[in-house]
Scaffold this active site. Sequence first.
Site, mmCIF file in Angstrom:
data_model
loop_
_atom_site.group_PDB
_atom_site.id
_atom_site.type_symbol
_atom_site.label_atom_id
_atom_site.label_comp_id
_atom_site.label_asym_id
_atom_site.label_seq_id
_atom_site.Cartn_x
_atom_site.Cartn_y
_atom_site.Cartn_z
ATOM 1 N N ASP A 1 9.216 2.802 1.438
ATOM 2 C CA ASP A 1 8.040 3.533 1.898
ATOM 3 C C ASP A 1 7.956 3.335 3.406
ATOM 4 O O ASP A 1 7.566 2.281 3.894
ATOM 5 C CB ASP A 1 6.795 2.981 1.196
ATOM 6 N N PHE B 1 0.849 -1.196 0.000
ATOM 7 C CA PHE B 1 0.000 0.000 0.000
ATOM 8 C C PHE B 1 0.879 1.238 0.000
ATOM 9 O O PHE B 1 1.715 1.409 0.889
ATOM 10 C CB PHE B 1 -0.934 0.012 1.212
ATOM 11 N N LYS C 1 2.469 10.256 8.020
ATOM 12 C CA LYS C 1 1.813 9.751 9.233
ATOM 13 C C LYS C 1 2.469 10.287 10.516
ATOM 14 O O LYS C 1 2.262 11.443 10.856
ATOM 15 C CB LYS C 1 1.800 8.212 9.217
HETATM 16 N N1 PLP Z 1 2.312 4.253 2.423
HETATM 17 C C1 PLP Z 1 2.022 3.456 3.455
HETATM 18 C C2 PLP Z 1 2.983 2.379 3.858
HETATM 19 C C3 PLP Z 1 0.823 3.643 4.169
HETATM 20 O O1 PLP Z 1 0.530 2.836 5.190
HETATM 21 C C4 PLP Z 1 -0.041 4.682 3.764
HETATM 22 C C5 PLP Z 1 -1.323 4.896 4.458
HETATM 23 O O2 PLP Z 1 -1.867 4.035 5.100
HETATM 24 C C6 PLP Z 1 0.313 5.486 2.687
HETATM 25 C C7 PLP Z 1 1.508 5.248 2.040
HETATM 26 C C8 PLP Z 1 -0.572 6.610 2.232
HETATM 27 O O3 PLP Z 1 -0.475 7.662 3.107
HETATM 28 P P1 PLP Z 1 -1.588 8.838 3.058
HETATM 29 O O4 PLP Z 1 -2.868 8.201 3.439
HETATM 30 O O5 PLP Z 1 -1.086 9.851 4.040
HETATM 31 O O6 PLP Z 1 -1.610 9.345 1.667
#
Ligand code: PLP
Length: 400
Positions: free
Chosen positions: A221, A136, A250
């Site tokens: 990520d 994700f 986050k």
């Molecule tokens: N990357 C990871 C690993 C995530 O867990 C998330 C959100 O859950 C995102 C990216 C996306 O972040 P945002 O919701 O702030 O766009």
Amino acid sequence: MSLSRSDFDQYMVPNYAPAEFVPVRGAGSRVWDQAGREYLDLAGGIAVNSLGHCHPVLVKALTEQANKLWHVSNVYTNEPALALAQQLVASTFAEKVFFCNSGAEANEAALKLARRAAIERFGEKKHKVLSALNSFHGRTFFTVTVGGQPKYSDGFGPKPEGIAYFEYNNLDSVKALIDDDTACVILEPIQGEGGVLPADPAFLQGVRELCNQHNAFLIFDEVQSGMGRTGSLFAYQEYGVVPDILSSAKSLGGGFPIGAMLTTADIAKHLVAGTHGTTYGGNPLACAVAGAVLAEINTPAVLEGVKTKHQQLKAGVEAINAKYPLFKEVRGMGLLLGCVLADGYKDRAKEVLNAAVKEGLMVLMAGPNVVRFAPSLVISDEEIATALSRFEAAIAKLLG
Ligand code: PLP
């Protein structure tokens, strides 16, 4: 004016299905709803409230900045952004930082930078993105496509091209895809939404070596795994495998929206003026708060505390599980824990969530089979103990 959950259905786009109660106030790891009911928070705003709710240091940083300067755009730079960039560079492999407003945007920037740099160095053909199935990376159309979960990316018409998917923790599957046309490999050191699945150290190391062999950039990520979540500032430091590009969001803002992309000077030079941008990126309010979050978290006391609290929480869940065998495994690192439902309780994570709410406890799911905890990194021993006793009561009722 009286507002309630039913106003959500009346006025808001139905892309979310929020809980029936409406939180109105928070302090530390406790939250209260409109009726004054108290909840212990092991959800942490989905791994965002890294220092709990309304931490005094963050309230001070925000209110001080609110009385100084809110926004100037990137036509000008500003002191909180410069200070935060300096802090991030001093604490990581990175030499350059790009600010944005969310995890998706940090990944969008990371992917665009990787492709741009690869294409400028080696030609148009070097644009392939390799990504893990069931990962994700956000909801922009590029990041959601890279995420490799068709349930999130189907139904919106033609998708961005040049993306191929490997199996997480399967190095042979990366080997089968990577070649000299690969611009980058992106992965989460711990798959968060995909079920709180940590990478095998040998897998991360192996991917690093494959990227080196093929001149491909390695993007981590760390939107969910970063900012102290594992007990190191970033998970790559825990693993000892250094990426070329890293995304954060986050917990970086502790509840104030901010994202960041970190990289080396040599790679960053490909994003020359005008190639990428966002109006709010580096917003003084967001950067002032994130600077305070980083200073607070990046200390031995907080980071070691995360490891101690991991043991406490994990041992507590395992003790409950010995009485009420609901889970087949409790996995994760630091304060990102996933309790994997036993086969007899398949697809019932949502029921566990609902049972917990009834006992005054907020927890998360990570897919239908994993109950996830992502609490504040400074949750107290007493709060952990109360949360565990509420969790036990919820499970006892669910199984009873
Ligand atoms: N990357 C990871 C690993 C995530 O867990 C998330 C959100 O859950 C995102 C990216 C996306 O972040 P945002 O919701 O702030 O766009």
